[in-house]
Design a protein around this motif. Structure first.
Motif, PDB file in Angstrom:
ATOM      1  N   GLU A  14       0.175   3.774   6.337  1.00  0.00           N
ATOM      2  CA  GLU A  14       0.974   4.912   5.887  1.00  0.00           C
ATOM      3  C   GLU A  14       0.547   6.188   6.595  1.00  0.00           C
ATOM      4  OE1 GLU A  14       0.881   5.334   1.693  1.00  0.00           O
ATOM      5  OE2 GLU A  14       1.739   3.354   1.289  1.00  0.00           O
TER       6      GLU A  14
ATOM      7  N   SER B  54       8.420   6.355   5.585  1.00  0.00           N
ATOM      8  CA  SER B  54       7.406   6.089   4.561  1.00  0.00           C
ATOM      9  C   SER B  54       6.980   4.622   4.536  1.00  0.00           C
ATOM     10  CB  SER B  54       7.938   6.475   3.172  1.00  0.00           C
ATOM     11  OG  SER B  54       8.226   7.851   3.102  1.00  0.00           O
ATOM     12  N   TYR B  55       7.777   3.754   5.146  1.00  0.00           N
ATOM     13  CA  TYR B  55       7.502   2.316   5.121  1.00  0.00           C
ATOM     14  C   TYR B  55       6.471   1.914   6.171  1.00  0.00           C
ATOM     15  CZ  TYR B  55       8.980  -2.314   3.491  1.00  0.00           C
ATOM     16  OH  TYR B  55       9.033  -3.541   2.882  1.00  0.00           O
ATOM     17  N   ARG B  56       6.084   2.867   6.987  1.00  0.00           N
ATOM     18  CA  ARG B  56       5.177   2.576   8.097  1.00  0.00           C
ATOM     19  C   ARG B  56       3.818   2.089   7.589  1.00  0.00           C
ATOM     20  NH1 ARG B  56       1.237   4.956  11.293  1.00  0.00           N
ATOM     21  NH2 ARG B  56       1.464   4.769  13.554  1.00  0.00           N
ATOM     22  N   VAL B  57       3.255   1.128   8.325  1.00  0.00           N
ATOM     23  CA  VAL B  57       1.912   0.619   8.021  1.00  0.00           C
ATOM     24  C   VAL B  57       1.041   0.787   9.258  1.00  0.00           C
ATOM     25  CG1 VAL B  57       0.533  -1.395   7.360  1.00  0.00           C
ATOM     26  CG2 VAL B  57       2.829  -1.069   6.374  1.00  0.00           C
TER      27      VAL B  57
END
Length: 282
Positions: free
Chosen positions: A139, A134-137
């Motif tokens: 999202e 969920s921390y991916r950028v």
């Protein structure tokens, strides 16, 4: 019929056949002639776009003067394997590297992993994995996040499917102390590590903060043992996705790197004691 996109395993078979041919000093045209085929056929075989039969693999190995019987047998197994594992359902919904990684782990003779940023995927709890993904950028869309999470959880079956593939993880204490979510998730992850390490084929070691001579903060990797050492593979995370390494010099470097990081770690019992203490502090 040519494949639209070969899997990493199919492409690896092709590369090994090409390396074998080049070691024999033959051109692709000359090798094709040995099979009674046109040059484009050899090009497609060596790129993994076209499959190759057992008879052709053994014929090529003979003409290439390859005397490594175990390697040839392993290549034959790769050429004739028709396994369609659970990972195939993800090829249409996730980047192909996800299915390729799961297939690589399925065929592993042993696995060694270094974790200096996160707990390795095969050891992550569902809540921990969700927090990391969920921390991916930027999202991920909810549907893709759910698919990646489900894929990661199914990968864990590699350690619990009864095949007892030897698995050794070396984690830095930083990884154990970092809360990717909250205290509850962190404590559950630590307790899960303790449970996993109780399996006879799973070893967990920790590199503590209080150790001299550790400069391996960027050492994250998964080393996967193949049917023979020549077919070993390393998976590393890059800024824009995973990469697979299999050149002999790269494999030697990664084996050396693992030994260096392992040498800085605590023994398994002392590592379990440290994990247990950190869990009690939460």
């Amino acid at each position: 019929m040519p494949r639209k996109q070969p899997t990493a395993r199919q492409a690896r078979l092709g590369r090994e056949l090409r390396k074998m041919r080049e070691s024999a000093g033959l051109t692709a045209r000359e090798a094709a002639r040995l099979l009674g085929a046109v040059p484009v056929t050899m090009s497609q075989i060596e790129s993994g776009v076209t499959g190759v039969s057992e008879a052709r693999v053994r014929r090529l190995a003979s003409h290439y003067s390859c005397t490594d019987g175990e390697l040839v047998d392993a290549l034959v197994t790769m050429a004739t394997d028709r396994t369609r594992g659970w990972w195939e359902e993800y090829r249409e919904v996730l980047p192909h590297v996800f299915a390729d990684l799961a297939e690589l782990e399925h065929h592993a003779r042993y696995m060694q992993v270094i974790g200096t940023a996160h707990v390795p995927g095969l050891l992550q709890t569902e809540d921990y994995a969700r927090a990391v993904l969920s921390y991916r950028v930027p999202e991920l869309p909810t549907s893709e996040l759910d698919s990646r999470l489900a894929h990661r959880m199914q990968r864990k079956l590699t350690l619990a499917d009864g095949r007892s593939t030897p698995f050794e993880a070396v984690l830095h204490e930083f990884v154990l102390r970092t809360r990717v979510a909250d205290r509850h998730v962190a404590r559950s992850q630590l307790l899960s590590l303790l449970t996993e390490s109780e399996q006879a084929h799973v070893t967990v070691r920790v590199v503590p903060f209080d150790v001299d001579g550790f400069a391996g903060a960027s050492s994250m990797m998964l080393y996967v043992g193949g049917a023979v050492p020549t077919l070993d593979t390393v998976q590393r995370d890059a800024p824009y996705g995973s990469v697979f390494l299999d050149a002999s010099a790269q494999l030697l470097a990664m084996r050396t790197l693992f030994r260096k990081v392992e040498a800085a770690s605590l023994e398994p019992v002392a590592s379990r004691d440290l994990i247990h203490r950190l869990a009690k502090e939460l």
